[in-house]
Design an enzyme around this catalytic site. Structure first.
Site, mmCIF file in Angstrom:
data_model
loop_
_atom_site.group_PDB
_atom_site.id
_atom_site.type_symbol
_atom_site.label_atom_id
_atom_site.label_comp_id
_atom_site.label_asym_id
_atom_site.label_seq_id
_atom_site.Cartn_x
_atom_site.Cartn_y
_atom_site.Cartn_z
ATOM 1 N N HIS A 103 0.717 -1.120 0.305
ATOM 2 C CA HIS A 103 0.373 -0.287 -0.053
ATOM 3 C C HIS A 103 1.092 0.983 -0.282
ATOM 4 C CE1 HIS A 103 -2.449 -2.507 2.556
ATOM 5 N NE2 HIS A 103 -3.411 -2.328 1.963
ATOM 6 N N ASP A 106 2.114 2.140 3.353
ATOM 7 C CA ASP A 106 3.003 1.694 3.982
ATOM 8 C C ASP A 106 4.181 1.243 3.742
ATOM 9 O OD1 ASP A 106 0.394 -0.998 3.668
ATOM 10 O OD2 ASP A 106 1.678 -1.383 2.669
HETATM 11 C C1 XUL Z 1 -8.053 -5.946 4.672
HETATM 12 C C2 XUL Z 1 -7.556 -6.417 3.348
HETATM 13 C C3 XUL Z 1 -6.169 -5.617 2.834
HETATM 14 C C4 XUL Z 1 -6.289 -5.706 1.246
HETATM 15 C C5 XUL Z 1 -5.405 -4.396 0.345
HETATM 16 O O1 XUL Z 1 -8.402 -7.441 4.768
HETATM 17 O O2 XUL Z 1 -7.045 -7.514 3.011
HETATM 18 O O3 XUL Z 1 -4.920 -5.643 3.233
HETATM 19 O O4 XUL Z 1 -5.724 -6.856 0.650
HETATM 20 O O5 XUL Z 1 -5.592 -3.510 0.190
#
Ligand code: XUL
Ligand code: CO
Length: 438
Positions: A103, A106
């Site tokens: 992400h 992060d």
């Molecule tokens: C949350 C989840 C996230 C997604 C990406 O439950 O699975 O980490 O994979 O945003």
């Protein structure tokens, strides 16, 4: 703090085979071994996720973080960000995993305004680019974190605030651009808070239209950039919201069809999200594959005794086998992969636990791959399924499937055939055959 190695005591993880009792070796994952025409590396396309591995502290709603994460000890947050990325690439390389996922927030911390935040992100993307080049590790997918900052408390694409929608669009634009820069094979939309806490303050119809606009804007920007990675939606029914609009594979499919987006997206199916939706992982994958929507997989598992997304590492062989069977039967993963969206248990506090966790998950899926290939080659389960539907291969069946039979034709058939029962479904036999492969 700085170091050349963040996992000094851990070597590159070798394959030693089923007889090995070395906990830092693979017993089943042998990257170059060919199964059903392809190497395990090519079939499984494993990825390590940045958020849980490098950033998850072990905090839960009842207590603070407790993991030992030396890369987070630094004079400032950018130094910590660099260290975490170095540690990430060391982990991925030592595991021999080909991909990673992230992400935006992060890998780089957020600043007070968007242009400063984007500059910090660019700095970390430069670093990631260098590390990708020196290690050969590639990006499976990137994504924008549209759920952690307080501005997103009411959603991002479905926020009641138009300013928040615009901010989300800008963040997605940038996240797609950096994913493109890193040569990402895909880009994920997980609607972190795209849903509601109460319908009493929610306009569900308007939310759906706004969310679809965000997706269309993203598709337009992708095309303008020339980014050829695959877009995915990752279904999840709830948590943190009471209800999320990307509830499960079938509701995502309906959303994509309704808003004319189905040609631009596939699904990223996550095991624990499936079980939260009251489905099995197998069900979600089968629905996606059956509708040409299976793109990628977040490999983890929930705990049947807990009602939240525990994101544990996958170790259930039968569950993984059902997943790999669907993957193999649908022709395999192309742009997607098996991303370990999984975190250590709160009491697994040491850096080395990251290795045990990934080794276990990789060996589980490697075994699942071998078993699924055997199930397919054997063909016994397929044959039982084919026989169960055999009557549809008759002239009558075809005339219904191709739309030429009318109600009058079917009534004429029913009057003559006087059907009272059908053949046994043989569920126990099928389950016995399945168990025979383990
Ligand atoms: C949350 C989840 C996230 C997604 C990406 O439950 O699975 O980490 O994979 O945003
Ligand atoms: Co996920």
């Amino acid at each position: 703090m700085s170091a050349t190695s963040w996992f000094q005591d851990v070597p590159n993880i070798p394959f030693e085979g089923p007889g090995s009792d070395n906990p830092l070796a693979f017993t089943h994952y042998n990257a170059d071994e060919v199964v059903a025409g392809q190497t395990m590396r090519e079939h499984l396309r494993f990825a390590v996720c940045y958020w849980h591995s490098m950033r998850g502290t072990g905090a839960d709603p009842f207590g603070v973080g407790c993991r030992n994460m030396p890369w987070s000890e630094a004079d400032n947050d950018m130094q910590a960000a660099h260290q975490a990325m170095d540690a990430m690439f060391e982990l991925v390389t030592k595991l021999g995993v080909p991909f990673w996922c992230f992400h935006d927030r992060d890998i780089a911390p957020e600043r007070n305004d968007l242009s400063e935040t984007n500059a910090k992100l660019d700095e970390m993307i430069d670093h990631a680019e260098r590390l990708q080049e020196s290690t050969g590790v590639r990006l499976l997918w990137g994504t924008a974190c549209l759920f952690a900052h307080p501005r997103y408390m009411g959603g991002a694409g479905t926020s009641p605030s138009v300013d928040v929608f615009a901010h989300a669009a800008a963040q997605v634009k940038k996240a797609i651009e950096v994913t493109h820069r890193l040569g990402g094979a895909g880009y994920v939309f997980w609607g972190g808070r795209e849903g509601y806490d109460t319908l009493l303050n929610t306009d569900m119809r308007r939310d759906g239209e706004h969310l679809a606009r965000l997706m269309h804007l993203a598709v337009e920007h992708k095309q303008a950039l020339g980014f050829e990675g695959q877009f995915y939606i990752e279904p999840k029914p709830c948590e943190p919201s009471t209800h999320q609009y990307d509830y499960d594979a079938q509701s995502c499919h309906a959303f994509l069809l309704k808003h004319d987006l189905v040609d631009h997206f596939k699904l990223n199916i996550e095991a624990n999200h499936a079980t939260l939706a009251g489905h099995t992982f197998h069900h979600e994958l089968d629905y996606a594959a059956g509708h040409d929507l299976l793109g990628s997989i977040d490999a983890n598992r929930g705990d049947p005794l807990l009602g939240w997304d525990t994101d544990q590492f996958p170790t259930d062989l039968q569950d993984a086998t059902m997943a790999m069977l669907v993957v193999l039967q649908s022709g395999g993963l192309t742009t997607g992969g098996l991303n370990f969206d999984a975190k250590l248990r709160r009491q697994s506090t040491d850096p080395v636990d990251l290795f045990y966790a990934h080794i276990g998950g990789m060996d589980t899926f490697a075994r699942a791959l071998k078993i699924s290939a055997q199930i397919m080659a054997d063909g016994r389960l397929d044959e039982l399924k084919r026989l169960r539907y055999a009557s549809w291969d008759s002239a009558l069946g075809r005339s219904i499937e191709d739309g030429t039979a009318s109600m009058v034709d079917l009534e004429a058939h029913a009057l003559k055939a006087n059907v009272q029962a059908i053949d046994s479904g043989r569920q126990e036999l099928i389950e016995n055959i399945l168990n025979g492969y383990f």
